[in-house]
Design a protein around this motif. Structure first.
Motif, short mmCIF file in Angstrom:
data_model
loop_
_atom_site.label_atom_id
_atom_site.label_comp_id
_atom_site.label_asym_id
_atom_site.label_seq_id
_atom_site.Cartn_x
_atom_site.Cartn_y
_atom_site.Cartn_z
N ASP A 1 -20.77 9.44 -78.32
CA ASP A 1 -21.51 8.51 -79.16
C ASP A 1 -22.17 7.44 -78.30
O ASP A 1 -21.54 6.86 -77.42
CB ASP A 1 -20.57 7.85 -80.17
CG ASP A 1 -20.07 8.83 -81.22
OD1 ASP A 1 -20.71 9.88 -81.40
OD2 ASP A 1 -19.03 8.54 -81.85
N GLY A 2 -23.42 7.20 -78.55
CA GLY A 2 -24.14 6.17 -77.82
C GLY A 2 -24.59 6.58 -76.43
O GLY A 2 -25.15 5.76 -75.70
N GLN A 3 -24.38 7.82 -76.06
CA GLN A 3 -24.82 8.29 -74.74
C GLN A 3 -26.34 8.22 -74.67
O GLN A 3 -27.04 8.88 -75.45
CB GLN A 3 -24.32 9.72 -74.50
CG GLN A 3 -24.64 10.26 -73.12
CD GLN A 3 -24.01 11.64 -72.90
OE1 GLN A 3 -23.08 12.03 -73.60
NE2 GLN A 3 -24.52 12.37 -71.92
N PRO A 4 -26.90 7.43 -73.74
CA PRO A 4 -28.35 7.21 -73.75
C PRO A 4 -29.17 8.43 -73.33
O PRO A 4 -30.29 8.60 -73.76
CB PRO A 4 -28.54 6.05 -72.76
CG PRO A 4 -27.35 6.13 -71.86
CD PRO A 4 -26.23 6.63 -72.70
#
Length: 335
Positions: free
Chosen positions: A146-149
């Motif tokens: 989650d939130g991995q750019p």
């Protein structure tokens, strides 16, 4: 020893072209699958007139599409030449197209000269970033967070098996630290084989990838009905290696009657030492010599390689080797 595999450098023989070399690679892979080889690996080399596998991931896909069950992979991708994200996307795509069949071996060396590195738009740095690049690549191929750019698409979640390749203690230490399988390039650089395997096994840390060390040893092989014929066929590889060492790489030469008249004695001694982890001869000789390599180093897997000018003789050589290796696997299982 649990398994045996094959490394193909996709050689371009004298008198032939790259198209024929790539066709020979596919034919060899199909023969390797029939003979019981577990993996079929290809290697990244650039600016080499005698090697056709520069676009390694493309050739892997071509071979995988022409075979059915054999694992196909890189032995290896030279990571300094590539951004980890690009490698993750390439091998994530391959793993999506051929699930459960793709391997990714990583090398630390650029595998080429400085001018070619610049042509690849990769530049030598003061700091060695190989360990960090391996970790970054593992992250791209692991489950997306989650939130991995930045994500590799395809790639994320494919968990393509990564191997560390090496010919020194550095790779052994890194593979042990990360808990990854380790393959040693003893087919052309055997000097530190024993010490590297000891370092890897003694320092291995269990990981999500492996719970115990897994070692692959590479060995040359040139098998034929007789010792004399095998020695004659192997002269092509000796001559090619000597020319490479002398800064004159070219296509795979035709075999010669007397290798001693083609290579200066000092250079030939160096070539024989570099290629000493090998088996050359009749089926009986090759079985004995491969058995000695296995007994000395106790690999989990042996990967054989060998360049023979005649593609038919090359397939015959690997067929003979497969029979010997199958016997060694069976004997180890019964022990």
């Amino acid at each position: 020893m649990q398994r045996f595999s094959l490394l193909d450098l996709s050689p371009v023989p004298e008198g032939h072209d790259v198209s024929e070399a790539l066709a020979n690679t596919v034919t060899l892979a199909q023969a390797a699958e029939r003979a019981g080889y577990h993996r079929f690996w290809l290697a990244e080399h650039h600016n080499m007139p005698g090697i056709a596998s520069a676009a390694t991931s493309v050739v892997i896909g071509h071979v995988a599409g022409a075979t059915h069950t054999i694992r196909v992979g890189a032995g290896g991708i030279m990571l300094p030449n590539h951004a980890p994200l690009v490698v993750a996307e390439q091998f994530g795509t391959l793993a999506t197209l051929y699930p459960g069949r793709i391997d990714l071996g990583l090398g630390r060396a650029p595998g080429t000269d400085g001018a070619t590195m610049r042509a690849l738009r990769r530049y030598a740095q003061q700091a060695d970033t190989f360990p960090q690049d391996v970790v970054e690549l593992l992250g791209f191929l692991g489950p997306a967070e989650d939130g991995q750019p930045v994500r590799a698409i395809p790639g994320a979640g494919t968990q393509v098996p990564i191997w560390i390749l090496g010919s020194s203690l550095f790779g052994a230490q890194l593979a042990a630290h990360l808990g990854l399988p380790y393959a040693f390039a003893s087919h052309f650089a055997p000097a530190m084989l024993t010490e590297a395997l000891h370092v890897y096994r003694e320092n291995f840390r269990p990981s999500a990838f492996l719970d115990r060390p897994y070692v692959m040893v590479a060995a040359g092989v040139c098998a034929a009905p007789s010792d004399d014929e095998a020695a004659h066929l192997r002269s092509s590889q000796l001559l090619a290696f000597a020319r490479l060492r002398s800064g004159r790489p070219g296509k795979l030469p035709r075999p010669v009657a007397d290798i001693g008249t083609e290579i200066p004695p000092a250079v030939l001694a160096q070539v024989n030492q570099a290629l000493s982890c090998s088996a050359t001869g009749s089926p009986e000789t090759v079985r004995r010599q491969l058995g000695e390599i296995v007994a000395a180093h106790q690999p989990d897997e042996l990967m054989v390689t060998g360049m023979i000018h005649d593609p038919v003789a090359r397939i015959r050589s690997f067929d003979i080797a497969a029979e010997a290796l199958a016997d060694l696997v069976e004997a180890d299982a019964a022990a």
